[in-house]
Scaffold this motif. Structure first.
Motif, short mmCIF file in Angstrom:
data_model
loop_
_atom_site.label_atom_id
_atom_site.label_comp_id
_atom_site.label_asym_id
_atom_site.label_seq_id
_atom_site.Cartn_x
_atom_site.Cartn_y
_atom_site.Cartn_z
N ARG A 171 64.10 -17.32 11.94
CA ARG A 171 62.67 -17.27 12.31
C ARG A 171 61.88 -16.31 11.42
O ARG A 171 60.68 -16.13 11.61
CB ARG A 171 62.51 -16.88 13.77
CG ARG A 171 62.82 -15.44 14.09
CD ARG A 171 62.90 -15.21 15.58
NE ARG A 171 63.18 -13.81 15.88
CZ ARG A 171 62.33 -13.00 16.53
NH1 ARG A 171 61.17 -13.47 16.96
NH2 ARG A 171 62.66 -11.76 16.78
N GLY A 172 62.56 -15.66 10.47
CA GLY A 172 61.86 -14.82 9.51
C GLY A 172 61.70 -13.37 9.90
O GLY A 172 60.98 -12.63 9.22
N ALA A 173 62.35 -12.92 10.98
CA ALA A 173 62.20 -11.53 11.40
C ALA A 173 62.84 -10.55 10.42
O ALA A 173 62.54 -9.36 10.44
CB ALA A 173 62.80 -11.33 12.80
N SER A 191 63.10 2.88 19.02
CA SER A 191 61.97 1.95 19.04
C SER A 191 61.15 2.12 20.32
O SER A 191 59.92 2.13 20.29
CB SER A 191 62.47 0.50 18.94
OG SER A 191 63.17 0.30 17.73
N LEU A 192 61.83 2.28 21.44
CA LEU A 192 61.13 2.48 22.71
C LEU A 192 60.39 3.82 22.73
O LEU A 192 59.33 3.94 23.36
CB LEU A 192 62.11 2.38 23.88
CG LEU A 192 62.65 0.98 24.18
CD1 LEU A 192 63.75 1.03 25.22
CD2 LEU A 192 61.52 0.07 24.65
N MET A 193 60.95 4.83 22.07
CA MET A 193 60.26 6.12 22.00
C MET A 193 58.88 5.99 21.39
O MET A 193 57.95 6.71 21.76
CB MET A 193 61.08 7.11 21.18
CG MET A 193 62.32 7.64 21.86
SD MET A 193 63.20 8.77 20.75
CE MET A 193 64.68 9.08 21.72
N VAL A 231 58.36 -3.73 17.14
CA VAL A 231 59.50 -4.66 17.15
C VAL A 231 59.79 -5.16 15.74
O VAL A 231 60.95 -5.20 15.31
CB VAL A 231 59.22 -5.85 18.10
CG1 VAL A 231 60.36 -6.85 18.05
CG2 VAL A 231 59.00 -5.35 19.52
N ALA A 232 58.74 -5.52 15.01
CA ALA A 232 58.93 -6.04 13.65
C ALA A 232 59.59 -5.00 12.76
O ALA A 232 60.49 -5.32 11.97
CB ALA A 232 57.56 -6.45 13.07
N GLN A 233 59.17 -3.74 12.89
CA GLN A 233 59.77 -2.68 12.09
C GLN A 233 61.23 -2.47 12.46
O GLN A 233 62.08 -2.25 11.60
CB GLN A 233 58.98 -1.38 12.27
CG GLN A 233 59.49 -0.21 11.45
CD GLN A 233 59.47 -0.48 9.95
OE1 GLN A 233 58.54 -1.14 9.46
NE2 GLN A 233 60.45 0.02 9.23
N ALA A 234 61.54 -2.54 13.75
CA ALA A 234 62.92 -2.35 14.20
C ALA A 234 63.84 -3.44 13.66
O ALA A 234 64.98 -3.17 13.27
CB ALA A 234 62.98 -2.32 15.73
#
Length: 470
Positions: free
Chosen positions: A147-149, A295-297, A275-278
């Motif tokens: 999907r390109g992530a 990521s949640l931080m 999310v994209a960066q993670a």
């Protein structure tokens, strides 16, 4: 500010000494710096860690279980309102039928997704819970890549490794696939956490809770029902067994990770850039569970260590029964990769009534109770301490086993078990006990007086409270 307000400030300033003004100025400056610091910055992380340590110390000194048996404000239907995500890999895929069967033994039938690091093979299409409920199986790395992530990361070594495994499976080169799966499984696992949760959010939206486990983890339904019924699923919750330093505390993935629906909404609907960066960081990540935490931080969702005492990262015989959690329920067990062990755990816990307390595990496995250790305190060829760490204590040059027993008695508030090696004349004691491990030539015992005193304080478990959680 009005004239009266300015006069009041001048009057207050006049009454303050120079040092009081300095202290006030420093406090205001610190507040401004802290309030404007990034959510995942070192400053916030340091003070959050210190707060968690203070809370942990208080809970260890004053353990409480009474709140669990009060009326549940947020009762849930575990089969309809939980999304269960099980991570597996090519090298451990044989565990999945056993894990699903063991969970089903408790009549635990949540909507379940199996996420893996290789294409779905024919026999996996038959995954079902024992009540016939279908289990969705997805090659989560392929899904994320296709999907390109991971755009721009296709050239990286870890992506090449995944593609090699995928091609071997699709070509039905089973020997090569097995070798690759075992060699690179831990690397690919680090890339599963974020996409697995995102896939679950897309396919199982609006669940109150999402639980992620490994394929060698067993969760206890009654404990989940009791604990989660007291927590507001509409608020961001992130629960688990904490590991790591203050820069990035994260829950150990094998002990199970629990997130509220609000947490996934905040992450995947409101923070797509995080999310994209993670996803782009995942090919470099050593631990996927830490990448999830960091990521949640960034969106101000932190691991809540208040409930750390419910989580366990060991299989039953090596489970540490800590002094400060005997009256609390245990979420489950980890390290059940052996076929016989997973089947045994599934059979043993399928008929348990009510939540399984840490203190009830020895009785379930037929281990002598605390009174027997008061009557016969020294047991030959046994070890009730198990693995040592920074919280255990070692005393050298102990002449005889009775002296080791006396040492435990003198530390009666933080010695739950002891073990003595007559060859090295070494005595080890710890604030926990295990069910018992064979140890030729050693002597060991459990502090029966302490164990009995602590368990006598446990609250009664009223049937009405248990029924509300089912």
């Amino acid at each position: 500010m009005g004239l009266v307000g300015r006069h009041e400030l001048r009057a207050l300033s006049a009454r303050l000494s120079r040092w009081q003004k300095l202290a006030l100025g420093l406090a205001v400056s610190f507040f401004v710096i802290y309030a404007t610091a990034p959510y995942d910055g070192a400053l916030r992380a340091f003070f959050r860690f210190q707060q968690s340590q203070a809370t942990n110390f208080y809970q260890s000194q004053r353990p409480s279980d009474g709140w669990l048996y009060r009326r549940q404000r947020y009762p849930i239907d575990l089969d309809k309102e939980i999304g269960l995500i099980i991570k597996t890999g090519y090298g451990t895929k044989h565990r999945m039928p056993l894990a699903l069967r063991a969970l089903s033994n408790e009549s635990f039938f949540p909507d379940t997704i199996v996420v893996q690091d290789f294409p779905v093979i024919p026999e996996q299409k038959r995954y079902n819970l024992t009540n016939g409920k279908e289990v969705d199986v997805i090659d989560i790395l392929g899904w994320n890549l296709d999907r390109g992530a991971l755009k721009g990361r296709e050239h990286l070594e870890r992506i090449y490794k995944y593609k090699n495994l995928r091609e071997a499976v699709e070509a039905e080169e089973w020997v090569l696939s097995e070798g690759l799966g075992k060699a690179i499984g831990w690397e690919l696992d680090a890339m599963k956490f974020l996409p697995a949760l995102e896939y679950a959010w897309n396919t199982l939206p609006k669940k109150k809770w999402y639980i992620m486990v490994d394929d060698d983890t067993y969760v206890i339904k009654s404990t989940l029902s009791l604990l989660l019924g007291h927590l507001n699923f509409g608020r961001p919750h992130y629960l688990g067994n904490p590991v790591g330093d203050y820069k990035g505390r994260f829950p150990h993935g094998g002990s199970s990770v629990i997130l509220s629906g609000a947490t996934l909404r905040n992450l995947f609907e409101w923070s797509p850039e995080v999310v994209a960066q993670a996803h782009l960081e995942s090919p470099y990540a050593i631990w996927g569970d830490k990448l999830l935490a960091t990521s949640l931080m960034k969106i101000a969702v932190y691991l809540d260590e208040t409930y750390r005492r419910f989580f366990n990262g060991e299989h039953p015989w090596m489970t540490r029964l800590w002094i400060d959690r005997l009256c609390l329920p245990i979420v489950g067990f980890h390290g059940l990769g052996d076929k016989q062990v997973m089947e045994q755990v599934g059979e043993i816990f399928k008929d348990q009534e009510g939540p399984v307390l840490w203190s009830s595990v020895p009785k379930i496995y037929g281990v002598p109770d605390y009174q027997t250790f008061m009557d016969v305190p020294i047991r030959p060829n046994m070890n009730y301490v198990g693995r040592l760490d920074e919280q255990s204590t070692t005393v050298e040059d102990v002449a005889k086993v009775e002296d080791c027993l006396d040492i435990c008695d003198r530390h009666s508030t933080n010695c739950m078990a002891w073990v003595y090696d007559p060859n090295s004349k070494r005595c080890d004691f710890a604030p926990w006990s295990i069910l018992g491990d064979l140890a030729d030539g050693r002597f060991s015992g459990i502090n029966g007086k302490l164990g009995k005193r602590l368990t006598d304080r446990c609250h009664a478990r009223p049937g009405a409270a248990l029924r509300r959680g089912r």
